[in-house]
Design a protein around this motif. Sequence first.
Motif, PDB file in Angstrom:
ATOM      1  N   ARG A 105       0.869  -1.193   0.000  1.00  0.00           N
ATOM      2  CA  ARG A 105       0.000   0.000   0.000  1.00  0.00           C
ATOM      3  C   ARG A 105       0.898   1.233   0.000  1.00  0.00           C
ATOM      4  NH1 ARG A 105      -5.185   1.287   3.639  1.00  0.00           N
ATOM      5  NH2 ARG A 105      -6.008  -0.088   2.028  1.00  0.00           N
ATOM      6  N   HIS A 133      -7.765  -0.004  -5.772  1.00  0.00           N
ATOM      7  CA  HIS A 133      -7.727  -0.857  -4.584  1.00  0.00           C
ATOM      8  C   HIS A 133      -8.416  -2.160  -5.003  1.00  0.00           C
ATOM      9  CE1 HIS A 133      -7.728  -2.278  -0.591  1.00  0.00           C
ATOM     10  NE2 HIS A 133      -8.288  -1.264   0.056  1.00  0.00           N
ATOM     11  N   ARG A 166      -9.869   5.444  -4.540  1.00  0.00           N
ATOM     12  CA  ARG A 166      -9.371   4.293  -5.308  1.00  0.00           C
ATOM     13  C   ARG A 166     -10.401   3.157  -5.252  1.00  0.00           C
ATOM     14  NH1 ARG A 166      -4.498   4.306  -1.065  1.00  0.00           N
ATOM     15  NH2 ARG A 166      -5.499   3.462   0.775  1.00  0.00           N
ATOM     16  N   VAL A 167     -11.218   3.152  -4.186  1.00  0.00           N
ATOM     17  CA  VAL A 167     -12.262   2.129  -4.072  1.00  0.00           C
ATOM     18  C   VAL A 167     -13.288   2.334  -5.187  1.00  0.00           C
ATOM     19  CG1 VAL A 167     -14.141   1.278  -2.608  1.00  0.00           C
ATOM     20  CG2 VAL A 167     -11.950   1.913  -1.577  1.00  0.00           C
ATOM     21  N   ARG A 222     -15.833   7.166   2.239  1.00  0.00           N
ATOM     22  CA  ARG A 222     -15.329   8.121   3.236  1.00  0.00           C
ATOM     23  C   ARG A 222     -14.822   9.370   2.522  1.00  0.00           C
ATOM     24  NH1 ARG A 222     -10.218   8.972   5.484  1.00  0.00           N
ATOM     25  NH2 ARG A 222      -9.360   7.494   3.978  1.00  0.00           N
ATOM     26  N   GLN A 224     -12.057  11.637   1.889  1.00  0.00           N
ATOM     27  CA  GLN A 224     -10.618  11.389   2.056  1.00  0.00           C
ATOM     28  C   GLN A 224      -9.876  12.693   2.371  1.00  0.00           C
ATOM     29  OE1 GLN A 224      -9.182   8.029   0.058  1.00  0.00           O
ATOM     30  NE2 GLN A 224     -11.090   7.359   1.002  1.00  0.00           N
ATOM     31  N   PRO A 261     -16.497   0.716   2.467  1.00  0.00           N
ATOM     32  CA  PRO A 261     -15.220  -0.005   2.586  1.00  0.00           C
ATOM     33  C   PRO A 261     -14.564   0.151   3.959  1.00  0.00           C
ATOM     34  CG  PRO A 261     -14.922   2.036   1.357  1.00  0.00           C
ATOM     35  CD  PRO A 261     -16.399   1.889   1.601  1.00  0.00           C
ATOM     36  N   GLY A 262     -15.018   1.133   4.751  1.00  0.00           N
ATOM     37  CA  GLY A 262     -14.397   1.425   6.033  1.00  0.00           C
ATOM     38  C   GLY A 262     -13.078   2.161   5.818  1.00  0.00           C
ATOM     39  N   PRO A 263     -12.600   2.904   6.772  1.00  0.00           N
ATOM     40  CA  PRO A 263     -13.255   3.152   8.059  1.00  0.00           C
ATOM     41  C   PRO A 263     -14.464   4.071   7.904  1.00  0.00           C
ATOM     42  CG  PRO A 263     -11.241   4.468   7.876  1.00  0.00           C
ATOM     43  CD  PRO A 263     -11.299   3.597   6.667  1.00  0.00           C
TER      44      PRO A 263
HETATM   45  N1  ASP Z   1      -9.994   1.674   3.232  1.00  0.00           N
HETATM   46  C1  ASP Z   1     -10.246   2.241   1.924  1.00  0.00           C
HETATM   47  C2  ASP Z   1      -8.955   2.651   1.260  1.00  0.00           C
HETATM   48  O1  ASP Z   1      -7.887   2.374   1.755  1.00  0.00           O
HETATM   49  C3  ASP Z   1     -11.245   3.337   1.954  1.00  0.00           C
HETATM   50  C4  ASP Z   1     -10.883   4.522   2.793  1.00  0.00           C
HETATM   51  O2  ASP Z   1      -9.801   4.607   3.369  1.00  0.00           O
HETATM   52  O3  ASP Z   1     -11.751   5.403   2.887  1.00  0.00           O
HETATM   53  O4  ASP Z   1      -9.008   3.267   0.205  1.00  0.00           O
END
Ligand code: ASP
Length: 303
Positions: A105, A133, A166-167, A222, A224, A261-263
């Motif tokens: 990552r 992702h 990215r999700v 979320r 970002q 997707p969390g958090p």
């Molecule tokens: N966990 C997901 C990501 O790493 C979504 C996020 O962080 O909002 O992209």
Amino acid sequence: MRRGLLDIESLTRAEIDGILTRSKDFQPAPGQTFKRFETLRGRTVVNLFFESSTRTRTSFEIAAKRLGADVLAITAAGSSVSKGESLVDTLNTLGAMRPDAIVMRHAASGAPHFLSRYLPIPIVNAGDGTHEHPTQALLDARTILDRRGTLEGLRVAIIGDIAHSRVARSNIFLLSKFGVQVVLCGPASLLPREIGQIAPGVTLTTNMETAIRDVDVIMMLRVQLERQHEAAFPASEYFQFYGLRPEHVELAKPDVVVMHPGPINRGREISSEVADSQRSAILNQVENGIAVRMAVLEKVLAA
Ligand code: ASP
């Protein structure tokens, strides 16, 4: 998959189908834990996380261990990266340790692709900047399939900070390969027009009610903040216009699946009533993350 799993965009529908079908074999029966396999006994997987993560990092770790692999976790904070070592030097050092695969990552889009050109082992992208992702999209697809049996013909709304997600991008690529109608929704400043052109069948709207009406799946994102460089975001206003509340869910199909997707940030992009409701598949997503990552690691390491 000699190069590992770098993105969804370059995968064929058959390759995605293969991973999703295999992941079913790794799903535990109700009330059971994940079974142990010996498939990767003697192999070493390095988990290289330059950005914070809870779900993805632990999920990859459990997945590798359930397949019998040894796992080495390296996070930026506790490594020489924090002492100023360059990416290339870190990668050379890791390469000299001869791991069998690296799960990576990184905050920079394309970092895992760079790594895969550098090292002759499979690299699995666990999230690169605002790019992709892939395992998140795979576990999301697994979760939708579990509830709906098919992806073909479904209508899926992806709502929130589309610009930095990215999700969203991985899901757009995957869902559109399977004939899903994708609706993207968010405030205009977080909804770049070009994103609608990355795959066929994608529409855009800034109106949450339009996006949700009659959909089969609602995917919340979320905000970002770590990727936004503009002025601070007005959280209360955001929730008023783009926070998912019970009255929105009523507009969707009666058996709509709510995902994230969390958090999750309760009270920012999703209300607790919805996050904890029967329609929420958020914890199923987390559980499916392990099964899907087992299928991915098995596939990229199969030799
Ligand atoms: N966990 C997901 C990501 O790493 C979504 C996020 O962080 O909002 O992209």
